[in-house]
Enzyme design. Structure first.
Site, PDB file in Angstrom:
ATOM      1  N   ASP A 163       0.990  -1.279  -0.046  1.00 39.65           N
ATOM      2  CA  ASP A 163       0.116   0.149  -0.016  1.00 39.65           C
ATOM      3  C   ASP A 163       0.723   1.338   0.036  1.00 39.65           C
ATOM      4  O   ASP A 163       2.027   1.045   0.091  1.00 39.65           O
ATOM      5  CB  ASP A 163      -0.897  -0.049   1.331  1.00 39.65           C
ATOM      6  N   GLU A 208      -1.153   1.578  -5.056  1.00 37.63           N
ATOM      7  CA  GLU A 208      -0.889   3.114  -5.071  1.00 37.63           C
ATOM      8  C   GLU A 208      -1.991   3.955  -5.432  1.00 37.63           C
ATOM      9  O   GLU A 208      -1.827   5.189  -5.645  1.00 37.63           O
ATOM     10  CB  GLU A 208       0.680   3.398  -5.714  1.00 37.63           C
ATOM     11  N   TRP A 209      -3.057   3.441  -5.681  1.00 36.49           N
ATOM     12  CA  TRP A 209      -4.470   3.799  -6.324  1.00 36.49           C
ATOM     13  C   TRP A 209      -4.284   4.891  -7.556  1.00 36.49           C
ATOM     14  O   TRP A 209      -5.208   5.497  -7.981  1.00 36.49           O
ATOM     15  CB  TRP A 209      -5.000   4.958  -5.265  1.00 36.49           C
ATOM     16  N   GLY A 210      -3.385   4.708  -8.537  1.00 34.11           N
ATOM     17  CA  GLY A 210      -3.099   5.356  -9.711  1.00 34.11           C
ATOM     18  C   GLY A 210      -2.794   6.538  -9.765  1.00 34.11           C
ATOM     19  O   GLY A 210      -2.672   7.242 -10.815  1.00 34.11           O
ATOM     20  N   ASP A 247     -10.155   3.512  -3.291  1.00 35.59           N
ATOM     21  CA  ASP A 247     -10.866   2.438  -3.088  1.00 35.59           C
ATOM     22  C   ASP A 247     -12.421   2.315  -3.544  1.00 35.59           C
ATOM     23  O   ASP A 247     -13.112   3.293  -3.414  1.00 35.59           O
ATOM     24  CB  ASP A 247     -11.236   2.299  -1.443  1.00 35.59           C
TER      25      ASP A 247
END
Ligand code: GLA
Length: 387
Positions: A133, A169-171, A192
């Site tokens: 994460d 890393e959520w982009g 998320d």
């Protein structure tokens, strides 16, 4: 190149992850029961083979005297090694979680500066998968992100054990461009995903929780970057949460969950179940275990689908399949039922007639001679295989 099963993540990884339902309450008994339930429900036979322990598994405020992470003894009284043995004995792979900073999102110790030590520890436990994460790390510095993920990727490789490396890393810093280079097998492309059709504003985090509707655009924008060995990760599935998971959202209708599942399959996203499968209901099972739909996700060519046409609120998507056929989806993002005509030329097919099989209902439609008329309900996806 046709993907073979010989290398890691040759097709999108499938499994279960603790976060969406259990959050902080992840523990050994749950993992064992989940392994058992994956077998007894038939989910394992459908391909769901990874069991991933997400955040909150370690002692929260410290490493041990050697600087090692320790599993919380109250949550994991037998230790992670014994749990890995149990899970492996049932034919699964076991995943664990950490973060490329000092702390994880939930405030547990992260792995920054301890990459080699942590990777060696996980290898000694028999871990097969790391979700890594990016909370508490710099959000707008791509070089730092690449450096931190490279370091962990190398540490995992140096153990000599095979780890599936899942970047979370959520982009924000375009991991679709560098995920493979750092050894990643999947990379999150959004924040998320919540149990919701639309995005949800989260005041405390000053950001949006992602809804399924928006994921449609994200998946289309990035379709060119996923493929065998490295996949765009649209996030864990929210199918079956029905508003009762620990992540936010009011839940979705059956039709919306079906669209969610259809999109994840078309986009070649990893399929990580997020609901409590010890209490699997019929509807949820039908969405997670439709083998013809799963075959679209697991197709050996590994080419993510994409939007080929927009008709008002509806979209037509196609995905080429290894047997020469094409998966075709009609998605209605609007609030009213729509009558849509799919024309052979819209989906790149000219030789009529074709056989169109509805993969959700598993019915063959009449021969597809140049065009096919469909009634699509609000938020519904009709998923066809055209042969
Ligand atoms: C982030 C990730 C989630 C989950 C939580 C755990 O929000 O995106 O998938 O791992 O952290 O704290």
């Amino acid at each position: 190149m046709i993907a073979s099963q010989k290398f890691l993540a040759a097709t999108p990884p499938m499994g279960w992850n603790s976060w969406n339902t259990f959050g902080h309450h992840v523990e050994e008994a749950l993992i064992r029961e989940t392994a058992d339930a994956l077998v007894s429900s038939g989910l394992k036979d459908c391909g769901y083979g990874y069991i991933v322990i997400d955040d909150c598994w370690s002692i929260k405020d410290r490493r041990d005297g050697n600087g090692d992470l320790s599993a919380d003894p109250e949550k994991f009284p037998s230790g992670v090694k014994a749990l890995a043995d149990y899970v492996h004995g049932k034919g699964f792979k076991l995943g664990i979680y950490s973060d490329a900073a000092e702390k994880t999102c939930a405030g547990y110790p992260g792995s920054l500066g301890f990459e080699e030590q942590d990777a060696q520890l996980w290898a000694s436990w028999g871990i097969d998968f790391l979700k890594y994460d990016y909370c508490h790390a710099p959000l707008h510095d791509q070089a730092v992100a690449i450096e931190r993920y490279t370091r962990m990727g190398e540490a995992l490789r140096e153990t000599g054990r095979e780890f599936l490396f899942s970047l979370c890393e959520w982009g924000n810093q375009s991991p679709h461009l560098w995920g493979r280079k750092v050894g990643g097998n999947m990379w999150r492309v959004s924040g998320d995903v919540f149990d919701s059709w639309v995005n949800i504003w989260m005041k405390d985090w000053n950001t949006y929780g992602i809804g399924v509707d928006v994921s449609i655009d994200i998946a289309n924008d990035l379709h060119a970057y996923g493929g065998p060995g490295g996949w765009n990760d649209l996030d864990m599935l929210v199918v079956g949460l029905k508003g009762k998971g620990q992540i936010a959202g009011t839940g979705m209708s059956f039709i919306e969950y079906q669209t969610h599942m259809s999109l994840w399959c078309l986009a070649c996203s990893p399929l990580m179940i997020g609901c409590d499968i010890r209490k699997l209901d019929r509807d949820t099972a039908s969405l997670l275990m439709n083998r013809e739909v799963l075959a679209v996700n697991q197709d050996a060519l590994g080419i993510p689908g994409r939007r080929v046409k927009q008709i008002g609120p509806c979209e037509i998507w196609t995905k080429r399949l290894a047997d020469g056929s094409t998966a075709v989806a009609v998605i209605n993002r609007g609030p009213r039922g729509e009558d849509i005509t799919v024309k052979a030329r819209d989906i790149g097919l000219f030789d009529a007639p074709k056989l169109a099989r509805n993969l959700w209902t598993q019915e063959d439609s009449a021969d597809f001679k140049g065009e096919l008329g469909l009634r699509v309900q609000p938020h519904e996806t009709i998923l066809l295989k055209v042969t």
